[in-house]
Scaffold this motif. Structure first.
Motif, PDB file in Angstrom:
ATOM      1  N   PHE A   1       0.817  -1.212   0.000  1.00  0.00           N
ATOM      2  CA  PHE A   1       0.000   0.000   0.000  1.00  0.00           C
ATOM      3  C   PHE A   1       0.854   1.267   0.000  1.00  0.00           C
ATOM      4  CE2 PHE A   1      -3.510  -2.785   1.294  1.00  0.00           C
ATOM      5  CZ  PHE A   1      -4.534  -2.256   0.515  1.00  0.00           C
ATOM      6  N   ARG A   2       2.116   1.129   0.355  1.00  0.00           N
ATOM      7  CA  ARG A   2       3.032   2.270   0.284  1.00  0.00           C
ATOM      8  C   ARG A   2       3.770   2.299  -1.054  1.00  0.00           C
ATOM      9  NH1 ARG A   2       5.901   1.338   6.175  1.00  0.00           N
ATOM     10  NH2 ARG A   2       4.234   2.179   7.489  1.00  0.00           N
ATOM     11  N   ASN A   3       3.298   1.464  -1.988  1.00  0.00           N
ATOM     12  CA  ASN A   3       3.927   1.349  -3.307  1.00  0.00           C
ATOM     13  C   ASN A   3       5.360   0.833  -3.215  1.00  0.00           C
ATOM     14  OD1 ASN A   3       1.646   2.340  -4.755  1.00  0.00           O
ATOM     15  ND2 ASN A   3       2.206   4.425  -4.159  1.00  0.00           N
ATOM     16  N   GLN A   4       5.611   0.012  -2.192  1.00  0.00           N
ATOM     17  CA  GLN A   4       6.900  -0.655  -2.050  1.00  0.00           C
ATOM     18  C   GLN A   4       6.688  -2.140  -2.331  1.00  0.00           C
ATOM     19  OE1 GLN A   4       7.591   0.412   2.057  1.00  0.00           O
ATOM     20  NE2 GLN A   4       8.979   2.073   1.488  1.00  0.00           N
ATOM     21  N   ALA A   5       7.480  -2.682  -3.208  1.00  0.00           N
ATOM     22  CA  ALA A   5       7.315  -4.093  -3.560  1.00  0.00           C
ATOM     23  C   ALA A   5       7.639  -4.981  -2.366  1.00  0.00           C
ATOM     24  CB  ALA A   5       8.225  -4.453  -4.728  1.00  0.00           C
ATOM     25  N   PRO A   6       6.838  -6.035  -2.144  1.00  0.00           N
ATOM     26  CA  PRO A   6       7.176  -6.979  -1.070  1.00  0.00           C
ATOM     27  C   PRO A   6       8.472  -7.704  -1.398  1.00  0.00           C
ATOM     28  CG  PRO A   6       5.389  -7.839  -2.428  1.00  0.00           C
ATOM     29  CD  PRO A   6       5.627  -6.423  -2.873  1.00  0.00           C
ATOM     30  N   LEU A   7       9.106  -8.245  -0.397  1.00  0.00           N
ATOM     31  CA  LEU A   7      10.358  -8.955  -0.616  1.00  0.00           C
ATOM     32  C   LEU A   7      10.151 -10.118  -1.581  1.00  0.00           C
ATOM     33  CD1 LEU A   7      11.737  -9.068   3.038  1.00  0.00           C
ATOM     34  CD2 LEU A   7      12.263  -7.423   1.233  1.00  0.00           C
ATOM     35  N   ARG A   8      11.169 -10.393  -2.385  1.00  0.00           N
ATOM     36  CA  ARG A   8      11.052 -11.476  -3.363  1.00  0.00           C
ATOM     37  C   ARG A   8      10.788 -12.807  -2.664  1.00  0.00           C
ATOM     38  NH1 ARG A   8      15.610 -11.855  -7.874  1.00  0.00           N
ATOM     39  NH2 ARG A   8      14.585  -9.859  -8.332  1.00  0.00           N
ATOM     40  N   ASN A   9      11.477 -13.036  -1.574  1.00  0.00           N
ATOM     41  CA  ASN A   9      11.228 -14.232  -0.768  1.00  0.00           C
ATOM     42  C   ASN A   9      10.853 -13.782   0.640  1.00  0.00           C
ATOM     43  OD1 ASN A   9      11.117 -16.644   0.597  1.00  0.00           O
ATOM     44  ND2 ASN A   9      13.020 -17.450  -0.257  1.00  0.00           N
ATOM     45  N   PRO A  10       9.565 -13.582   0.897  1.00  0.00           N
ATOM     46  CA  PRO A  10       9.144 -13.031   2.195  1.00  0.00           C
ATOM     47  C   PRO A  10       9.314 -13.993   3.361  1.00  0.00           C
ATOM     48  CG  PRO A  10       7.229 -13.672   0.897  1.00  0.00           C
ATOM     49  CD  PRO A  10       8.424 -13.831  -0.003  1.00  0.00           C
ATOM     50  N   TRP A  11       9.654 -15.252   3.075  1.00  0.00           N
ATOM     51  CA  TRP A  11       9.769 -16.251   4.141  1.00  0.00           C
ATOM     52  C   TRP A  11      11.087 -16.161   4.904  1.00  0.00           C
ATOM     53  CZ3 TRP A  11       5.996 -19.527   5.802  1.00  0.00           C
ATOM     54  CH2 TRP A  11       4.867 -19.653   4.993  1.00  0.00           C
ATOM     55  N   ILE A  12      12.108 -15.570   4.313  1.00  0.00           N
ATOM     56  CA  ILE A  12      13.449 -15.621   4.911  1.00  0.00           C
ATOM     57  C   ILE A  12      13.475 -15.007   6.305  1.00  0.00           C
ATOM     58  CG2 ILE A  12      15.817 -14.792   4.699  1.00  0.00           C
ATOM     59  CD1 ILE A  12      15.556 -15.049   1.690  1.00  0.00           C
ATOM     60  N   VAL A  13      12.948 -13.794   6.434  1.00  0.00           N
ATOM     61  CA  VAL A  13      13.016 -13.092   7.723  1.00  0.00           C
ATOM     62  C   VAL A  13      12.238 -13.814   8.821  1.00  0.00           C
ATOM     63  CG1 VAL A  13      12.431 -10.960   8.940  1.00  0.00           C
ATOM     64  CG2 VAL A  13      13.500 -10.855   6.680  1.00  0.00           C
ATOM     65  N   PRO A  14      10.947 -14.150   8.612  1.00  0.00           N
ATOM     66  CA  PRO A  14      10.227 -14.811   9.708  1.00  0.00           C
ATOM     67  C   PRO A  14      10.800 -16.176  10.079  1.00  0.00           C
ATOM     68  CG  PRO A  14       8.895 -14.813   7.708  1.00  0.00           C
ATOM     69  CD  PRO A  14      10.055 -13.905   7.460  1.00  0.00           C
ATOM     70  N   ILE A  15      11.255 -16.931   9.078  1.00  0.00           N
ATOM     71  CA  ILE A  15      11.838 -18.242   9.375  1.00  0.00           C
ATOM     72  C   ILE A  15      13.117 -18.079  10.187  1.00  0.00           C
ATOM     73  CG2 ILE A  15      12.965 -20.255   8.359  1.00  0.00           C
ATOM     74  CD1 ILE A  15       9.921 -20.327   8.230  1.00  0.00           C
ATOM     75  N   ALA A  16      13.918 -17.064   9.843  1.00  0.00           N
ATOM     76  CA  ALA A  16      15.154 -16.820  10.588  1.00  0.00           C
ATOM     77  C   ALA A  16      14.849 -16.437  12.033  1.00  0.00           C
ATOM     78  CB  ALA A  16      15.963 -15.722   9.907  1.00  0.00           C
ATOM     79  N   VAL A  17      13.868 -15.561  12.216  1.00  0.00           N
ATOM     80  CA  VAL A  17      13.500 -15.128  13.571  1.00  0.00           C
ATOM     81  C   VAL A  17      12.968 -16.305  14.384  1.00  0.00           C
ATOM     82  CG1 VAL A  17      11.900 -13.698  14.902  1.00  0.00           C
ATOM     83  CG2 VAL A  17      13.063 -12.744  12.899  1.00  0.00           C
ATOM     84  N   ILE A  18      12.062 -17.062  13.786  1.00  0.00           N
ATOM     85  CA  ILE A  18      11.506 -18.232  14.479  1.00  0.00           C
ATOM     86  C   ILE A  18      12.622 -19.222  14.816  1.00  0.00           C
ATOM     87  CG2 ILE A  18      10.000 -20.250  14.213  1.00  0.00           C
ATOM     88  CD1 ILE A  18       8.224 -18.423  12.401  1.00  0.00           C
ATOM     89  N   GLY A  19      13.551 -19.400  13.882  1.00  0.00           N
ATOM     90  CA  GLY A  19      14.654 -20.331  14.100  1.00  0.00           C
ATOM     91  C   GLY A  19      15.536 -19.932  15.271  1.00  0.00           C
ATOM     92  N   VAL A  20      15.817 -18.639  15.395  1.00  0.00           N
ATOM     93  CA  VAL A  20      16.662 -18.160  16.500  1.00  0.00           C
ATOM     94  C   VAL A  20      16.004 -18.451  17.844  1.00  0.00           C
ATOM     95  CG1 VAL A  20      17.556 -16.085  17.630  1.00  0.00           C
ATOM     96  CG2 VAL A  20      17.863 -16.396  15.165  1.00  0.00           C
ATOM     97  N   PHE A  21      14.723 -18.124  17.958  1.00  0.00           N
ATOM     98  CA  PHE A  21      14.021 -18.354  19.225  1.00  0.00           C
ATOM     99  C   PHE A  21      13.840 -19.851  19.493  1.00  0.00           C
ATOM    100  CE2 PHE A  21      13.076 -13.906  18.720  1.00  0.00           C
ATOM    101  CZ  PHE A  21      12.951 -13.432  20.017  1.00  0.00           C
TER     102      PHE A  21
END
Length: 231
Positions: free
Chosen positions: A97-117
């Motif tokens: 909605f801010r006219n910014q394209a979503p990340l090409r692979n949006p899974w990387i960040v949440p998977i990394a965060v979940i993995g750390v915890f």
């Protein structure tokens, strides 16, 4: 304190309202971007599984059954990654909605965060420590972060009432998290806490419905304007 059957059954109401709220947000996300919608759907499913397991564990105890450890203590195993995925998917929708394209692979960040915890939780379990603490931290951060983002997003669209609903949800959740520290609460106190949590999720559901309806209407209007533009 032993759970009564009515008290245990009432806990399902909180799970139902929470599932409705997350489902409404997932529906909005899916229509805007199917890839992000799948992420939100998986997150919603995980959060629902966690809530249903906990409620069913309470009901089993209330009915005189055994204390099933996985049900009564495994809530955050599902809720922590669930809220993380939903929150990240909604953050990517805000980028759209801010006219910014979503990340090409949006899974990387949440998977990394979940993995750390998850690694932190596993490490604590190996030394006999409080393995649930990292998962509780992640669930709290993700839940409050999700609601906080919805408050700012709603108020950014001048949806003052909707933002207030999300803010009330945050307030109740935080107050109830403090009350959860009470040792040996009375039945009346537990009823108050559960009903308050149910109210919080009801407000969350109403807010999610209002926000999702408005944002989908906005998205469809923008898409129609884009299609109508001359080549």
């Amino acid at each position: 304190m032993g759970y009564t059957i009515p008290l245990a059954l009432q806990d399902y109401m909180t799970v139902i309202f929470s599932g409705c709220a997350l489902g409404l947000l997932t529906r909005m996300t899916w229509e805007i971007d199917e890839k992000l919608g799948r992420m939100a759907l998986i997150g919603t499913g995980l959060a629902l599984v966690g809530g249903l397991l906990k409620a069913t564990g309470k009901l089993t105890l209330a009915a005189g059954g055994p204390d099933i450890v996985f049900m009564n203590r495994g809530l955050f195993v599902f809720v922590a990654p669930g809220f993380t995925l939903v929150g990240w998917a909604l953050y990517q929708v805000r980028r759209i909605f801010r006219n910014q394209a979503p990340l090409r692979n949006p899974w990387i960040v949440p998977i990394a965060v979940i993995g750390v915890f998850a690694l932190g939780s596993f490490g604590l379990s190996m030394v006999g420590g409080p393995w649930r603490v990292p998962l509780i931290m992640l669930a709290t951060i993700a839940n409050i972060g999700l609601l906080g983002m919805l408050v700012t997003a709603a108020w950014g669209r001048k949806m003052w009432g909707t933002g207030a609903l999300f803010l009330c949800t945050i307030t109740i959740v935080l107050v109830m998290s403090q009350m959860a520290e009470i040792e040996n609460p009375s039945i009346a106190t537990v009823w108050f806490m559960q009903l308050s949590q149910t109210l919080a999720q009801l407000l969350f559901t109403i807010g999610a419905w209002q926000y999702g309806k408005f944002m989908l209407a906005t998205y469809r209007e923008e898409q129609q304007q884009f299609v109508a533009q001359p080549a």
